[in-house]
Write a protein that holds these residues in place. Structure first.
Motif, PDB file in Angstrom:
ATOM      1  N   LEU A  10       0.736  -1.089   0.089  1.00 58.62           N
ATOM      2  CA  LEU A  10      -0.061   0.043  -0.005  1.00 58.62           C
ATOM      3  C   LEU A  10       1.048   1.056  -0.108  1.00 58.62           C
ATOM      4  O   LEU A  10       1.831   1.487   0.864  1.00 58.62           O
ATOM      5  CB  LEU A  10      -0.970  -0.145   1.178  1.00 58.62           C
ATOM      6  CG  LEU A  10      -1.621   1.172   1.427  1.00 58.62           C
ATOM      7  CD1 LEU A  10      -2.578   1.486   0.468  1.00 58.62           C
ATOM      8  CD2 LEU A  10      -2.601   1.097   2.675  1.00 58.62           C
ATOM      9  N   PRO A  31      -7.963   4.573   3.271  1.00 55.60           N
ATOM     10  CA  PRO A  31      -7.301   3.355   2.398  1.00 55.60           C
ATOM     11  C   PRO A  31      -7.201   2.475   3.393  1.00 55.60           C
ATOM     12  O   PRO A  31      -7.214   1.216   2.788  1.00 55.60           O
ATOM     13  CB  PRO A  31      -6.122   4.227   1.889  1.00 55.60           C
ATOM     14  CG  PRO A  31      -5.812   5.725   3.083  1.00 55.60           C
ATOM     15  CD  PRO A  31      -7.376   5.680   3.312  1.00 55.60           C
ATOM     16  N   VAL A  35      -7.925  -1.407   2.303  1.00 59.23           N
ATOM     17  CA  VAL A  35      -7.241  -2.423   1.833  1.00 59.23           C
ATOM     18  C   VAL A  35      -7.171  -3.617   2.872  1.00 59.23           C
ATOM     19  O   VAL A  35      -7.226  -4.854   2.413  1.00 59.23           O
ATOM     20  CB  VAL A  35      -5.676  -1.945   1.532  1.00 59.23           C
ATOM     21  CG1 VAL A  35      -4.390  -2.915   1.585  1.00 59.23           C
ATOM     22  CG2 VAL A  35      -5.855  -0.887   0.502  1.00 59.23           C
ATOM     23  N   ILE A  51       3.193  -1.363   4.201  1.00 58.03           N
ATOM     24  CA  ILE A  51       2.693  -0.179   3.891  1.00 58.03           C
ATOM     25  C   ILE A  51       3.847   1.122   3.881  1.00 58.03           C
ATOM     26  O   ILE A  51       4.512   1.325   4.803  1.00 58.03           O
ATOM     27  CB  ILE A  51       1.878   0.306   5.233  1.00 58.03           C
ATOM     28  CG1 ILE A  51       0.541  -0.845   5.413  1.00 58.03           C
ATOM     29  CG2 ILE A  51       1.184   1.732   5.103  1.00 58.03           C
ATOM     30  CD1 ILE A  51       0.066  -0.671   6.647  1.00 58.03           C
ATOM     31  N   TYR A 150      -1.292  -1.260  -3.998  1.00 57.91           N
ATOM     32  CA  TYR A 150      -2.682  -0.345  -3.771  1.00 57.91           C
ATOM     33  C   TYR A 150      -2.031   1.031  -4.007  1.00 57.91           C
ATOM     34  O   TYR A 150      -1.162   1.301  -3.237  1.00 57.91           O
ATOM     35  CB  TYR A 150      -3.494  -0.515  -2.378  1.00 57.91           C
ATOM     36  CG  TYR A 150      -4.087  -2.031  -2.654  1.00 57.91           C
ATOM     37  CD1 TYR A 150      -5.175  -2.149  -3.138  1.00 57.91           C
ATOM     38  CD2 TYR A 150      -3.695  -2.935  -2.036  1.00 57.91           C
ATOM     39  CE1 TYR A 150      -6.010  -3.172  -3.083  1.00 57.91           C
ATOM     40  CE2 TYR A 150      -4.251  -4.266  -1.806  1.00 57.91           C
ATOM     41  CZ  TYR A 150      -5.269  -4.340  -2.457  1.00 57.91           C
ATOM     42  OH  TYR A 150      -6.104  -5.496  -2.369  1.00 57.91           O
TER      43      TYR A 150
END
Length: 401
Positions: A10, A31, A35, A51, A150
């Motif tokens: 992400l 977000p 996710v 992340i 993502y």
């Protein structure tokens, strides 16, 4: 053998400024929520979620002593891990067990506006592979098998994604998710000064690290962050020392029958720490692992050495002090606020031995007191005792069968 984990990345947009918990929640909660939900619903396998958190304050400063950067970075990482835990709590997503979602925050030194001011060479120096704070080109070229990436739908999110893709040089499977509100106001003057700041080359942390959870991840991330980067000309290796409580000291813990063994706790701690500390190949033959078993305190240890001059020492400890009072070369200690007294005790012992005190770096204890209706469930995700209790409850039916 358990099935291989689904791996995802992400890419968050740069942090809002000022980075209060409220502003971070407004920016990152949508977000993260989406996710985590997608990963929990889309796969029956465990999932690893890296992340990437862009931190403008770190851009151009990765070789600086970490004391001047620590407070703001710690607050930022603590808030993001807190948001992860809250989102997982609200959606009943498992983040504590091997079968759940293993979320890991990686700090990226990245400017808020405009292009990168320097273009990396085709081959990154070995030192640039050292996390948990890295350049974007190191992340983009990391040999990690992300099944999906993502990105956040926003101007800054799209800019971050496009820069990542341009540096990556290979096609990626990208999904865009709804972003939150990123507020950028005027930042106050940078009052931190590097005067007298130490570039620490040997840092310690200690704990039980049973059933590794988000609180442990925060502590280990900031512990690794304290370690400065070596200059290319330096010959002395850097050291991260992780004291892990020996099994014999844990017999009186609640639900002790569900405690993980020292070996399992060491392996789980290393699996996390290595994922944020080393961005080279997972099968790099230059990474060496050695186990030592010698008589006396701190005699049992596992050492993992990396090609950029870093060694992680996992030491079985028999007392509250561990290597901090037997290794004079350690200069810094990371600990949680709730164990502040332990840091003072360590420095008292070092003073008795005529050694310099350790510089202490404190890490927040996460809580969700400002969130309604989830504090108890939130805390259960951050308690090894509660995790052991729940594991025992799950095993009861099969024990009767």
């Amino acid at each position: 053998m358990p099935p291989p984990a689904t791996r995802a990345l992400l890419l968050l947009p740069p942090a809002p400024s000022p980075a209060s918990y409220a502003s971070l929640k407004a920016a990152y909660n949508p977000p993260l929520f989406t996710v985590l939900k997608n990963l929990s619903l889309s796969s029956t396998r465990p999932a690893v979620l890296d992340i990437a958190l862009p931190v403008p304050a770190l851009y151009g400063k990765l070789h600086a002593p970490r004391r001047t950067l620590y407070a703001a970075t710690q607050q930022l990482v603590a808030s993001v891990y807190k948001l992860i835990c809250i989102a997982a709590t609200r959606q009943a997503i498992d983040t504590e067990d091997a079968e759940g979602i293993d979320a890991r925050v990686v700090l990226v030194a990245y400017p808020r506006n405009g292009p990168l001011t320097h273009v990396p060479a085709d081959s990154s120096p070995e030192l640039e592979l050292q996390g948990p704070a890295i350049e974007l080109h190191t992340l983009s070229r990391a040999p990690r098998p992300w099944h999906s990436i993502y990105s956040v739908e926003s101007e800054e999110g799209e800019r971050f994604l496009q820069t990542f893709l341009s540096l990556s040089g290979s096609p990626r499977n990208v999904s865009r998710v709804r972003g939150g509100i990123v507020h950028v106001g005027r930042s106050g003057p940078d009052t931190a000064t590097a005067e007298n700041a130490v570039n620490h080359a040997s840092v310690a942390v200690g704990g039980t690290f049973d059933h590794l959870h988000i609180g442990h991840k925060l502590l280990l991330t900031m512990f690794a962050f304290v370690l400065g980067r070596r200059q290319p000309s330096e010959q002395t290796p850097s050291t991260l020392t992780v004291g892990i409580t020996g099994d014999a000291l844990l017999k009186n813990k609640k639900f002790a029958e569900h405690l993980e063994s020292w070996k399992r706790r060491q392996e789980a701690t290393h699996a996390f720490l290595s994922s944020i500390i080393y961005f080279g190949s997972s099968d790099d033959a230059r990474v060496h692992v050695q186990e030592f078993t010698e008589p006396g305190p701190n005699g049992h240890a596992v050492h993992v050495s990396y090609p950029f001059g870093l060694t992680i020492k996992y030491v079985e400890i028999w007392d509250p002090f561990g290597p901090t009072i037997t290794d004079k070369n350690i200069t810094a200690l990371a600990l949680s606020l709730e164990t502040r007294g332990g840091g003072a005790a360590v420095n008292d012992k070092r003073k008795e031995q005529g050694w310099a005190p350790l510089e202490v770096f404190e890490v927040d204890v996460l809580d969700a007191s400002e969130e309604h209706g989830i504090d108890e469930s939130f805390q259960s995700k951050l308690s090894s005792t509660e995790i052991r209790r729940r594991r025992g409850e799950r095993l009861k039916p099969s024990a009767k069968a």
